[in-house]
Design an enzyme around this catalytic site. Structure first.
Site, PDB file in Angstrom:
ATOM      1  N   TYR A  36     -11.446  22.430  12.540  1.00 35.41           N
ATOM      2  CA  TYR A  36     -12.413  21.162  12.694  1.00 35.41           C
ATOM      3  C   TYR A  36     -13.598  21.346  11.776  1.00 35.41           C
ATOM      4  O   TYR A  36     -14.256  22.570  12.122  1.00 35.41           O
ATOM      5  CB  TYR A  36     -12.692  20.889  14.150  1.00 35.41           C
ATOM      6  CG  TYR A  36     -13.760  19.955  13.997  1.00 35.41           C
ATOM      7  CD1 TYR A  36     -13.602  18.640  13.850  1.00 35.41           C
ATOM      8  CD2 TYR A  36     -15.199  20.447  14.232  1.00 35.41           C
ATOM      9  CE1 TYR A  36     -14.632  17.780  13.649  1.00 35.41           C
ATOM     10  CE2 TYR A  36     -16.137  19.444  14.155  1.00 35.41           C
ATOM     11  CZ  TYR A  36     -16.049  18.060  14.016  1.00 35.41           C
ATOM     12  OH  TYR A  36     -16.900  17.307  13.986  1.00 35.41           O
TER      13      TYR A  36
ATOM     14  N   LYS B 131     -22.518  23.789   8.221  1.00 34.59           N
ATOM     15  CA  LYS B 131     -23.349  24.118   9.379  1.00 34.59           C
ATOM     16  C   LYS B 131     -23.481  25.767   9.236  1.00 34.59           C
ATOM     17  O   LYS B 131     -24.927  26.413   9.553  1.00 34.59           O
ATOM     18  CB  LYS B 131     -22.962  23.935  10.662  1.00 34.59           C
ATOM     19  CG  LYS B 131     -22.917  22.271  10.806  1.00 34.59           C
ATOM     20  CD  LYS B 131     -24.189  21.620  10.568  1.00 34.59           C
ATOM     21  CE  LYS B 131     -23.913  20.086  10.301  1.00 34.59           C
ATOM     22  NZ  LYS B 131     -23.968  19.282  11.189  1.00 34.59           N
TER      23      LYS B 131
ATOM     24  N   ARG C 208     -13.746  11.537  11.783  1.00 34.87           N
ATOM     25  CA  ARG C 208     -14.477  11.646  10.559  1.00 34.87           C
ATOM     26  C   ARG C 208     -14.048  11.163   9.383  1.00 34.87           C
ATOM     27  O   ARG C 208     -12.600  10.980   9.163  1.00 34.87           O
ATOM     28  CB  ARG C 208     -14.813  13.276  10.749  1.00 34.87           C
ATOM     29  CG  ARG C 208     -15.487  13.785  11.755  1.00 34.87           C
ATOM     30  CD  ARG C 208     -17.274  13.860  11.505  1.00 34.87           C
ATOM     31  NE  ARG C 208     -17.695  13.915  12.639  1.00 34.87           N
ATOM     32  CZ  ARG C 208     -19.149  14.331  12.956  1.00 34.87           C
ATOM     33  NH1 ARG C 208     -19.787  14.239  11.645  1.00 34.87           N
ATOM     34  NH2 ARG C 208     -19.724  14.543  13.942  1.00 34.87           N
TER      35      ARG C 208
ATOM     36  N   HIS D  24     -31.796  20.349   9.476  1.00 38.15           N
ATOM     37  CA  HIS D  24     -30.582  19.404   9.750  1.00 38.15           C
ATOM     38  C   HIS D  24     -31.106  18.032   9.788  1.00 38.15           C
ATOM     39  O   HIS D  24     -31.503  17.329  10.653  1.00 38.15           O
ATOM     40  CB  HIS D  24     -30.156  19.657  11.506  1.00 38.15           C
ATOM     41  CG  HIS D  24     -28.965  19.003  11.667  1.00 38.15           C
ATOM     42  ND1 HIS D  24     -28.848  18.405  12.962  1.00 38.15           N
ATOM     43  CD2 HIS D  24     -27.959  18.427  11.104  1.00 38.15           C
ATOM     44  CE1 HIS D  24     -27.592  18.009  13.248  1.00 38.15           C
ATOM     45  NE2 HIS D  24     -27.048  17.848  11.831  1.00 38.15           N
TER      46      HIS D  24
ATOM     47  N   SER E  61     -26.590  15.733  15.901  1.00 42.27           N
ATOM     48  CA  SER E  61     -25.298  15.149  15.425  1.00 42.27           C
ATOM     49  C   SER E  61     -24.941  13.744  15.975  1.00 42.27           C
ATOM     50  O   SER E  61     -25.026  13.637  17.219  1.00 42.27           O
ATOM     51  CB  SER E  61     -24.330  16.181  15.305  1.00 42.27           C
ATOM     52  OG  SER E  61     -24.674  17.401  15.014  1.00 42.27           O
TER      53      SER E  61
ATOM     54  N   ARG F 145     -17.136  20.704  17.005  1.00 43.04           N
ATOM     55  CA  ARG F 145     -18.116  21.865  17.237  1.00 43.04           C
ATOM     56  C   ARG F 145     -17.862  22.621  18.589  1.00 43.04           C
ATOM     57  O   ARG F 145     -17.680  21.889  19.627  1.00 43.04           O
ATOM     58  CB  ARG F 145     -19.377  21.933  16.718  1.00 43.04           C
ATOM     59  CG  ARG F 145     -19.286  21.794  15.268  1.00 43.04           C
ATOM     60  CD  ARG F 145     -20.964  21.795  14.847  1.00 43.04           C
ATOM     61  NE  ARG F 145     -21.674  20.477  15.189  1.00 43.04           N
ATOM     62  CZ  ARG F 145     -22.325  20.535  15.998  1.00 43.04           C
ATOM     63  NH1 ARG F 145     -22.879  21.555  17.060  1.00 43.04           N
ATOM     64  NH2 ARG F 145     -23.212  19.413  16.606  1.00 43.04           N
TER      65      ARG F 145
ATOM     66  N   CYS G 258     -26.287  10.766  15.577  1.00 40.38           N
ATOM     67  CA  CYS G 258     -27.321  10.018  16.039  1.00 40.38           C
ATOM     68  C   CYS G 258     -27.680   8.802  15.067  1.00 40.38           C
ATOM     69  O   CYS G 258     -28.648   8.382  15.014  1.00 40.38           O
ATOM     70  CB  CYS G 258     -28.545  10.821  16.707  1.00 40.38           C
ATOM     71  SG  CYS G 258     -28.289  11.652  18.303  1.00 40.38           S
TER      72      CYS G 258
ATOM     73  N   ASP H  52     -27.172  14.876   5.947  1.00 42.36           N
ATOM     74  CA  ASP H  52     -27.108  15.734   7.000  1.00 42.36           C
ATOM     75  C   ASP H  52     -28.075  17.246   6.947  1.00 42.36           C
ATOM     76  O   ASP H  52     -28.365  17.589   7.941  1.00 42.36           O
ATOM     77  CB  ASP H  52     -25.729  16.432   7.145  1.00 42.36           C
ATOM     78  CG  ASP H  52     -25.332  16.866   8.308  1.00 42.36           C
ATOM     79  OD1 ASP H  52     -25.738  16.381   9.582  1.00 42.36           O
ATOM     80  OD2 ASP H  52     -24.666  17.826   8.516  1.00 42.36           O
TER      81      ASP H  52
HETATM   82  O1  SAT Z   1     -18.941  19.232  12.617  1.00 48.24           O
HETATM   83  S1  SAT Z   1     -20.024  19.229  11.820  1.00 48.24           S
HETATM   84  O2  SAT Z   1     -20.898  20.140  12.308  1.00 48.24           O
HETATM   85  O3  SAT Z   1     -19.834  19.365  10.309  1.00 48.24           O
HETATM   86  C1  SAT Z   1     -20.730  17.636  12.011  1.00 48.24           C
HETATM   87  C2  SAT Z   1     -21.940  17.603  13.186  1.00 48.24           C
HETATM   88  O4  SAT Z   1     -21.746  17.806  14.295  1.00 48.24           O
HETATM   89  O5  SAT Z   1     -22.970  17.333  12.863  1.00 48.24           O
HETATM   90 MN    MN Z   2     -24.837  17.094  11.490  1.00 53.77          MN
END
Ligand code: SAT
Ligand code: MN
Length: 593
Positions: free
Chosen positions: A208, A217, A374, A237, A259, A80, A261, A286
Site C-alpha cells: 500500500y 512519506k 486512491r 506535510h 492525511s 498506512r 483532510c 502533500d
Molecule cells: O499512504 S500515504 O501516506 O501515501 C497517503 C497519506 O496517508 O497521506
Molecule cells: Mn499525506
C-alpha cells in the site's frame, strides 16, 4: 544464487555505489532476475501490460477513462500502519516519544531474517528516483529496490524516476536506500523501518501507498526531516498553492493538514463564481521542502511529481481539477466499478456494480469503494498545474497555514501573533483520525504540524528547529490556523468549504499584505467579520458567530491537553515554547472572549 540479468545494463555503470548495494540486497533476497528501471514511457507501458496479463491490473473503460487501470490490494493492506512503523536511531531519545523505536542492530536482524530469500522466483526492480526537480539544488536522490511492479508504476507517476535520477545520484555521490518487498502480506510480518543515521528505509509485508512507495512519506518526510534539521531546512506535510488575484499578483501558501483532510482539494481549488479573475495554481498537494532564501523569505519546492489522492468524495463539484486530472492515464487502487467498467466511488453519480474487493456490490458489505481508495496520477495532467511547480528554486511563501478536522473549538481561521506563537499553534495541532491509517476513525488526537506519523525525529528537537528557522528568516511567512470542519449542535458543517475556502485564503493574503486590521483575542488574531467576504453565501448570522466563537473554558481544557502532551517530551522541550504556552494560558485565563 539464481542467474540474474539486466534489461538495461548500461544504467548501473553510472553509479558504482548503487550497484554494490543492489548486489548485496540481491544476495540476501535471491530474486530470479534484476531489472534496472530507465523511467521511459515504453517501460511503463510494458510493465502495465505484464500486470494486466497477470490480472494484477484491470484495464478500465478505454472510451471514458483512456489509459486507466484498477489495482485491488489485499483487503488487510489498505492504509498506512503507524503501529508497525519505526524510527531506528542509535539513541532512543533521538526518535522521541512521537515514534516507535527499536535499536538499529535488533531492527536489522529482524528485517534481514524477513528479507532473506523473500524475492525467490520474483523480479527485483531497481528504481532510481529524484525527489524534487532534477536540476534543483534542493532535490535529493534515492533508489528503491522493490519486488512489486505496481510500486514501480506508482513511483514513475509520483517521482522523477529512471536514468536522469541515476545521473543525479552519481553527481551527488549520495542517495537514500529504500528496500521494499510485499513479502507474504501477513500483517504479522509487516514492518516499515527507518534508519535515518544510515539514510535507509526497509519495508516489508505491504504493497500500500505510504508503506510501499518509499519516496513519499518514508523518504520525503521521515528521512528528509532528519536531514533537514542538520542542514537548516524543513521537510513538511504541506500542500503548496499559488493564489492569483485579478491584478495578476500571486501569493504562495503552504498548508499542513493531516492525511485525508482536504489537502488535494485545497491545492486544486476552483474559485467560486463570485471571484471572477482569480486563479489558483497547484505546486504540490502533500509534501513541501522549505528552504531559506537569500532575501530572507522561505521558499518551497514539491519533492513529488504526482498525486496519490483520496478517491471517495472527489467529483466535479468538490474538485473539478482533480476530476479532470484523473480522467486518463491514472492508476486507481481499491475503487469500485460500474456496469460499463468505469471507476466508481462514493460521491460520484452512477451506480457501483462491483465493489473494491471484486464482489458484486452489496450495501450490507459496506461502502463500494474502500474509504481510503486512491488515484495515482502525474501532476502535469492537472489543469491548475503551476508554471513554477518545476522551478529549481521553488516559490516564496507568504503564509503557512495549519489545520485539522475539529467539530468544535477552533474557529474558521485565526492568525498567530508571530512566528513563535505560530510554532505553538502548529505544535498544538489536533485532528480527528481518518481512514488514511489503520485504526479508529474520528477520534481527536494530537498531530503537531500534521507530522505525527511522519516526523523522523524527536518532536521536541523538531520544534526547536522550527523556532530557530524562524529566527533566521528576515521575512518569515505569517502563520495561520484554519478549520473547515466545525459543526453545529446537530452535526451539520457550518462552513460550505471547497471553492468557498478561497474567501478565507483571501483574508489570509490581505493579512500578509498588512492591508487589514484584525481582532486581537486570547488565541490570536481573528477576522473582523466585515473583512471576511461572505457575500452571497446564504449563511445565517448564527453560523458566522459559531464559526468564530472562542469558548475560554474549552480553550483552557485544550491548553491543558497541550501541556500534558508537551510534558511527554521532558527536558528536550524548548524553553521558549514552554513560555509561549504559559503566556497563551495566562491570556485565556484573563480574557473575556
Ligand atoms: O499512504 S500515504 O501516506 O501515501 C497517503 C497519506 O496517508 O497521506
Ligand atoms: Mn499525506
Amino acid at each position: 544464487m539464481a542467474t540474474t540479468f539486466k534489461y538495461a545494463p548500461a544504467l548501473d555503470s553510472l553509479s558504482p555505489s548503487v550497484t554494490a548495494w543492489v548486489d548485496g540486497v540481491a544476495r540476501l533476497t535471491r530474486p530470479e532476475r534484476i531489472y534496472w528501471c530507465d523511467g521511459t514511457e515504453l517501460e511503463f507501458q510494458r510493465l502495465e501490460k505484464e500486470l494486466v496479463g497477470k490480472n494484477e491490473l484491470l484495464p478500465l473503460n478505454e472510451a471514458t477513462n483512456p489509459g486507466c487501470f484498477l489495482s485491488r490490494s489485499d483487503p488487510s493492506d489498505v492504509a498506512r500502519v503507524e503501529h508497525l512503523t519505526y524510527v531506528c536511531t542509535q539513541n532512543q531519545d533521538d526518535a522521541g516519544p512521537n515514534n516507535h523505536w527499536i535499536a538499529p542492530d535488533i531492527a536489522h536482524a529482524r528485517m534481514d531474517a524477513l528479507f532473506r530469500g523473500c524475492m525467490q522466483g520474483r523480479t527485483l526492480y531497481v528504481v532510481p528516483y529524484c525527489m524534487g526537480p532534477i536540476d534543483s539544488p534542493f532535490a535529493r536522490g534515492g533508489v528503491e529496490i522493490t519486488d512489486s511492479a505496481y510500486v514501480v508504476l506508482n513511483m514513475k507517476l509520483m517521482t522523477r524516476m529512471g536514468r536522469a535520477a541515476l545521473e543525479r545520484i552519481a553527481q551527488d555521490g549520495t542517495f537514500v536506500k529504500g528496500l521494499h518487498s510485499t513479502g507474504d502480506l501477513n500483517p504479522e510480518r509487516r514492518f516499515i523501518m527507518h534508519f535515518p543515521e544510515e539514510l535507509s528505509i526497509q519495508s516489508i509485508g505491504s504493497g500500500y501507498g505510504g508503506n510501499a512507495l518509499l519516496g513519499k512519506k518514508c523518504h520525503a518526510l521521515r528521512i528528509a526531516s532528519w536531514q533537514a534539521r542538520t542542514e537548516g531546512w524543513l521537510a513538511e506535510h504541506m500542500l503548496i498553492v499559488g493564489i492569483e488575484n485579478p491584478q495578476g499578483e500571486i501569493h504562495y501558501l503552504a498548508c499542513a493538514f493531516p492525511s485525508a483532510c482536504g489537502k488535494t482539494n485545497l491545492a486544486m481549488l476552483i474559485p467560486p463564481e463570485s471571484y471572477p479573475g482569480w486563479k489558483v495554481w497547484t505546486v504540490g498537494d502533500d509534501i513541501a521542502w522549505l528552504h531559506p532564501g537569500q532575501d530572507g523569505r522561505l521558499y518551497a519546492i514539491n519533492p513529488e511529481s504526482g498525486y496519490f489522492g483520496v478517491a471517495p468524495g472527489t467529483n466535479l463539484k468538490t474538485n473539478r481539477n482533480a476530476y479532470e486530472t484523473i480522467r486518463r492515464d491514472t492508476i486507481f487502487t481499491n475503487v469500485a466499478l460500474t456496469a460499463d467498467n468505469q471507476p466508481w466511488w462514493e460521491g460520484l453519480p452512477g451506480k457501483p456494480v462491483i465493489d473494491w474487493q471484486g464482489r458484486p456490490y452489496d450495501p450490507s458489505n459496506g461502502p463500494a469503494a474502500q474509504p481510503n481508495s486512491r488515484f495515482t496520477v502525474g501532476a502535469h495532467q492537472n489543469p491548475s498545474y503551476s508554471k513554477l511547480a518545476d522551478a529549481p528554486g521553488g516559490v516564496p511563501l507568504s503564509a503557512i497555514v495549519f489545520g485539522g478536522r475539529r467539530r468544535s473549538l477552533t474557529p474558521l481561521v485565526y492568525q498567530a501573533r508571530n512566528w513563535l506563537h505560530g510554532v505553538l499553534v502548529g505544535a498544538g495541532l489536533a485532528s480527528e483520525t481518518t481512514a488514511a491509517a489503520t485504526g479508529t476513525v474520528g477520534v481527536v488526537r494530537r498531530d503537531p504540524m500534521a507530522m505525527k506519523p511522519f516526523a523522523g525525529y524527536n518532536f521536541a528537537d523538531y520544534w526547536s528547529h522550527w523556532i530557530n528557522m524562524g529566527s533566521a528568516l528576515k521575512n518569515p511567512p505569517q502563520i495561520f490556523h484554519v478549520n473547515w470542519f466545525r459543526q453545529d449542535t446537530s452535526g451539520k458543517f457550518l462552513w460550505p468549504g471547497f471553492g468557498e475556502n478561497l474567501r478565507v485564503l483571501r483574508w489570509i493574503i490581505d493579512r500578509c499584505k498588512r492591508n487589514i486590521r484584525a481582532k486581537d483575542t486570547a488565541i490570536g488574531h481573528l477576522p473582523e467579520i466585515s473583512d471576511l467576504d461572505i457575500g452571497g453565501l446564504d449563511l445565517p448570522s448564527s453560523a458566522i458567530e459559531e464559526l468564530f466563537a472562542v469558548d475560554p473554558e474549552l480553550w483552557k481544557l485544550e491548553y491543558s491537553g497541550i501541556s500534558a502532551y508537551f510534558s511527554e517530551f521532558g527536558a528536550r522541550l524548548p524553553q521558549s515554547l514552554k513560555t509561549e504556552l504559559a503566556d497563551a494560558i495566562a491570556r485565556i485565563h484573563s480574557s473575556q472572549v
